[in-house]
Write a protein that holds these residues in place. Structure first.
Motif, PDB file in Angstrom:
ATOM      1  N   TYR A  85       0.826  -1.214   0.000  1.00  0.00           N
ATOM      2  CA  TYR A  85       0.000   0.000   0.000  1.00  0.00           C
ATOM      3  C   TYR A  85       0.858   1.260   0.000  1.00  0.00           C
ATOM      4  N   SER A  86       1.988   1.213   0.704  1.00  0.00           N
ATOM      5  CA  SER A  86       2.853   2.393   0.748  1.00  0.00           C
ATOM      6  C   SER A  86       3.439   2.700  -0.625  1.00  0.00           C
ATOM      7  N   SER A  87       3.572   1.670  -1.475  1.00  0.00           N
ATOM      8  CA  SER A  87       4.071   1.902  -2.831  1.00  0.00           C
ATOM      9  C   SER A  87       3.023   2.609  -3.691  1.00  0.00           C
ATOM     10  N   ARG A  88       1.764   2.574  -3.243  1.00  0.00           N
ATOM     11  CA  ARG A  88       0.674   3.199  -3.989  1.00  0.00           C
ATOM     12  C   ARG A  88       0.181   4.483  -3.333  1.00  0.00           C
ATOM     13  N   ASN A  89       0.233   4.531  -2.001  1.00  0.00           N
ATOM     14  CA  ASN A  89      -0.364   5.647  -1.271  1.00  0.00           C
ATOM     15  C   ASN A  89       0.387   5.859   0.040  1.00  0.00           C
ATOM     16  N   SER A  90       1.590   6.393  -0.057  1.00  0.00           N
ATOM     17  CA  SER A  90       2.424   6.557   1.136  1.00  0.00           C
ATOM     18  C   SER A  90       1.819   7.546   2.130  1.00  0.00           C
ATOM     19  N   LYS A  91       1.073   8.522   1.643  1.00  0.00           N
ATOM     20  CA  LYS A  91       0.448   9.509   2.529  1.00  0.00           C
ATOM     21  C   LYS A  91      -0.574   8.852   3.446  1.00  0.00           C
ATOM     22  N   ALA A  92      -1.347   7.908   2.911  1.00  0.00           N
ATOM     23  CA  ALA A  92      -2.374   7.238   3.716  1.00  0.00           C
ATOM     24  C   ALA A  92      -1.743   6.421   4.836  1.00  0.00           C
ATOM     25  N   ILE A  93      -0.610   5.784   4.577  1.00  0.00           N
ATOM     26  CA  ILE A  93       0.069   4.987   5.592  1.00  0.00           C
ATOM     27  C   ILE A  93       0.490   5.849   6.771  1.00  0.00           C
ATOM     28  N   SER A  94       0.847   7.108   6.511  1.00  0.00           N
ATOM     29  CA  SER A  94       1.282   7.999   7.588  1.00  0.00           C
ATOM     30  C   SER A  94       0.154   8.323   8.558  1.00  0.00           C
ATOM     31  N   GLY A  95      -1.093   8.059   8.159  1.00  0.00           N
ATOM     32  CA  GLY A  95      -2.235   8.315   9.035  1.00  0.00           C
ATOM     33  C   GLY A  95      -2.668   7.111   9.840  1.00  0.00           C
ATOM     34  N   LEU A  96      -1.796   6.089   9.919  1.00  0.00           N
ATOM     35  CA  LEU A  96      -2.115   4.870  10.651  1.00  0.00           C
ATOM     36  C   LEU A  96      -1.113   4.634  11.770  1.00  0.00           C
ATOM     37  N   GLU A  97      -1.582   4.027  12.823  1.00  0.00           N
ATOM     38  CA  GLU A  97      -0.720   3.644  13.945  1.00  0.00           C
ATOM     39  C   GLU A  97      -0.836   2.141  14.160  1.00  0.00           C
ATOM     40  N   THR A 140      -2.684  -9.266  -2.229  1.00  0.00           N
ATOM     41  CA  THR A 140      -1.694  -8.395  -1.596  1.00  0.00           C
ATOM     42  C   THR A 140      -0.338  -9.071  -1.528  1.00  0.00           C
ATOM     43  N   THR A 141      -0.323 -10.315  -1.050  1.00  0.00           N
ATOM     44  CA  THR A 141       0.947 -11.026  -0.920  1.00  0.00           C
ATOM     45  C   THR A 141       1.557 -11.309  -2.281  1.00  0.00           C
ATOM     46  N   TRP A 142       0.737 -11.654  -3.259  1.00  0.00           N
ATOM     47  CA  TRP A 142       1.281 -11.883  -4.597  1.00  0.00           C
ATOM     48  C   TRP A 142       1.937 -10.612  -5.135  1.00  0.00           C
ATOM     49  N   ASP A 143       1.293  -9.460  -4.910  1.00  0.00           N
ATOM     50  CA  ASP A 143       1.884  -8.187  -5.346  1.00  0.00           C
ATOM     51  C   ASP A 143       3.205  -7.929  -4.625  1.00  0.00           C
ATOM     52  N   ALA A 144       3.266  -8.301  -3.356  1.00  0.00           N
ATOM     53  CA  ALA A 144       4.517  -8.138  -2.610  1.00  0.00           C
ATOM     54  C   ALA A 144       5.600  -9.063  -3.157  1.00  0.00           C
ATOM     55  N   PHE A 145       5.215 -10.282  -3.547  1.00  0.00           N
ATOM     56  CA  PHE A 145       6.174 -11.199  -4.162  1.00  0.00           C
ATOM     57  C   PHE A 145       6.753 -10.597  -5.445  1.00  0.00           C
ATOM     58  N   ILE A 146       5.888  -9.971  -6.239  1.00  0.00           N
ATOM     59  CA  ILE A 146       6.354  -9.359  -7.486  1.00  0.00           C
ATOM     60  C   ILE A 146       7.306  -8.205  -7.194  1.00  0.00           C
ATOM     61  N   LEU A 147       6.990  -7.403  -6.173  1.00  0.00           N
ATOM     62  CA  LEU A 147       7.892  -6.317  -5.797  1.00  0.00           C
ATOM     63  C   LEU A 147       9.258  -6.865  -5.388  1.00  0.00           C
ATOM     64  N   ARG A 213      15.337 -11.827   2.236  1.00  0.00           N
ATOM     65  CA  ARG A 213      16.426 -10.924   1.849  1.00  0.00           C
ATOM     66  C   ARG A 213      15.937  -9.755   1.003  1.00  0.00           C
ATOM     67  N   THR A 214      14.896  -9.981   0.214  1.00  0.00           N
ATOM     68  CA  THR A 214      14.499  -8.961  -0.759  1.00  0.00           C
ATOM     69  C   THR A 214      13.252  -8.170  -0.375  1.00  0.00           C
ATOM     70  N   ALA A 215      12.357  -8.760   0.417  1.00  0.00           N
ATOM     71  CA  ALA A 215      11.127  -8.052   0.801  1.00  0.00           C
ATOM     72  C   ALA A 215      11.365  -7.314   2.113  1.00  0.00           C
ATOM     73  N   LYS A 216      11.538  -5.993   2.034  1.00  0.00           N
ATOM     74  CA  LYS A 216      11.839  -5.168   3.206  1.00  0.00           C
ATOM     75  C   LYS A 216      10.786  -4.073   3.358  1.00  0.00           C
ATOM     76  N   ASP A 217      10.500  -3.698   4.625  1.00  0.00           N
ATOM     77  CA  ASP A 217       9.578  -2.592   4.850  1.00  0.00           C
ATOM     78  C   ASP A 217      10.339  -1.264   4.777  1.00  0.00           C
ATOM     79  N   GLY A 218       9.623  -0.175   5.075  1.00  0.00           N
ATOM     80  CA  GLY A 218      10.229   1.149   4.968  1.00  0.00           C
ATOM     81  C   GLY A 218      11.398   1.370   5.889  1.00  0.00           C
ATOM     82  N   ARG A 219      11.519   0.573   6.941  1.00  0.00           N
ATOM     83  CA  ARG A 219      12.631   0.698   7.879  1.00  0.00           C
ATOM     84  C   ARG A 219      13.737  -0.311   7.620  1.00  0.00           C
ATOM     85  N   GLY A 220      13.600  -1.056   6.509  1.00  0.00           N
ATOM     86  CA  GLY A 220      14.628  -2.023   6.160  1.00  0.00           C
ATOM     87  C   GLY A 220      14.501  -3.363   6.849  1.00  0.00           C
TER      88      GLY A 220
END
Length: 293
Positions: A85-97, A140-147, A213-220
């Motif tokens: 979702y952050s790859s599509r709408n990073s602003k929306a993610i900032s509004g979540l805790e 969602t997971t399939w899209d993450a696999f592709i990323l 090794r390859t699927a990392k979040d925004g904090r690595g």
């Protein structure tokens, strides 16, 4: 007249001293046959101070969309959904805790037995996988696999079918050869519906060793870890053991997390504290959903 003023004054004082009405918390979950919906029901029962409305949805990305447009106040989502979702709408993610972790989920992949593969990495451009509609956990997971590994997974065909319809298509095998469902162990959709097709379908491993090794979040941090579906969990669709019974299946795992809208939190801080206490109280029961039975 004085008596009327006195009555009015007492009424106003009673209204002023009454406790504020607790906010309703609209919780987006997932398919009613999967564990997020059940977990939502457990939280609803545990939350005696804040009313929880449990909303059935398509899954993680659908939940994040609904959080973004104000249809929900909180949701249960896969942690890899935050990556996609952050790859599509990073602003929306900032509004979540992030409010907490429910448990870990396994990537279940069911394939037609005649396909003759034992692991997800054996899929190729001639295969089609039912991953569910946009917004679902599987999609969602399939899209993450592709990323994470575009060369390997972008060439595999996908299909929006899900649930019983997807398993029936896999059992027939012409248009769809595999179906992917991301859920904790023993969800009814796998334990009941997928196993009914046991003569024609089989679980295959999803333990792609490149994912951590390859699927990392925004904090690595790694999005996936490795786990397994223990032997005997789904006896009709797990591969046979070397001597008897069935054998364990390797999987990638993802955290199921509880997220809440910061707008709701800021407007209802006291109620949100109560909700978090209720989540802590419900968590032992929620975690049982992910345990082998």
């Amino acid at each position: 007249m004085k008596k009327l003023f006195l009555i009015a004054a007492l009424a106003m004082a009673a209204i002023a001293s009454a406790p504020a009405h607790a906010a309703n918390f609209r919780l987006c979950t997932g398919n009613s046959q999967l564990n997020y919906f059940k977990a939502g029901q457990y939280l609803k029962v545990a939350s005696t101070s804040v009313a929880v409305d449990v909303i059935e949805t398509k899954g993680s990305l659908d939940n994040l969309d609904k959080l973004s447009n104000g249809q929900c106040d909180g949701a249960f989502v896969q942690s890899d959904a935050m990556l996609v979702y952050s790859s599509r709408n990073s602003k929306a993610i900032s509004g979540l805790e992030r409010a907490g972790i429910l448990y870990q989920e396994q990537v279940h992949m069911v394939c037609n037995r005649k396909l003759g593969i034992s692991r997800m990495v054996d899929l190729n451009k001639s295969n089609t996988v039912a991953v569910g509609p946009d917004g679902s956990g599987g999609r969602t997971t399939w899209d993450a696999f592709i990323l994470a590994d575009k060369a390997r997974y972008s060439v595999v065909g996908t299909d929006p079918r899900s649930g019983v319809r997807a398993f029936s298509a896999v059992a027939e095998g012409t248009q769809v050869q595999c179906a992917m469902v991301v859920t904790a162990l023993n969800a009814p959709l796998i334990k009941n519906d997928a196993q009914k097709e046991g003569d024609n379908v089989v679980l295959v491993g999803t333990d792609d060793r490149d994912m951590t090794r390859t699927a990392k979040d925004g904090r690595g941090n790694a999005v996936y870890t490795y786990g397994e579906i223990p032997a005997g969990t789904y006896p009709r669709i797990q591969p046979s053991g070397t001597v008897y019974g069935t054998k364990a299946i390797g999987t990638v795992q993802v955290d199921a997390i509880f997220v809440a809208s910061t707008a709701f939190i800021e407007a209802n801080e006291a109620d949100y504290d109560k909700l978090l206490r209720s989540f802590a109280a419900a968590k032992p029961q929620i975690q049982k959903l992910a345990q082998p039975q």
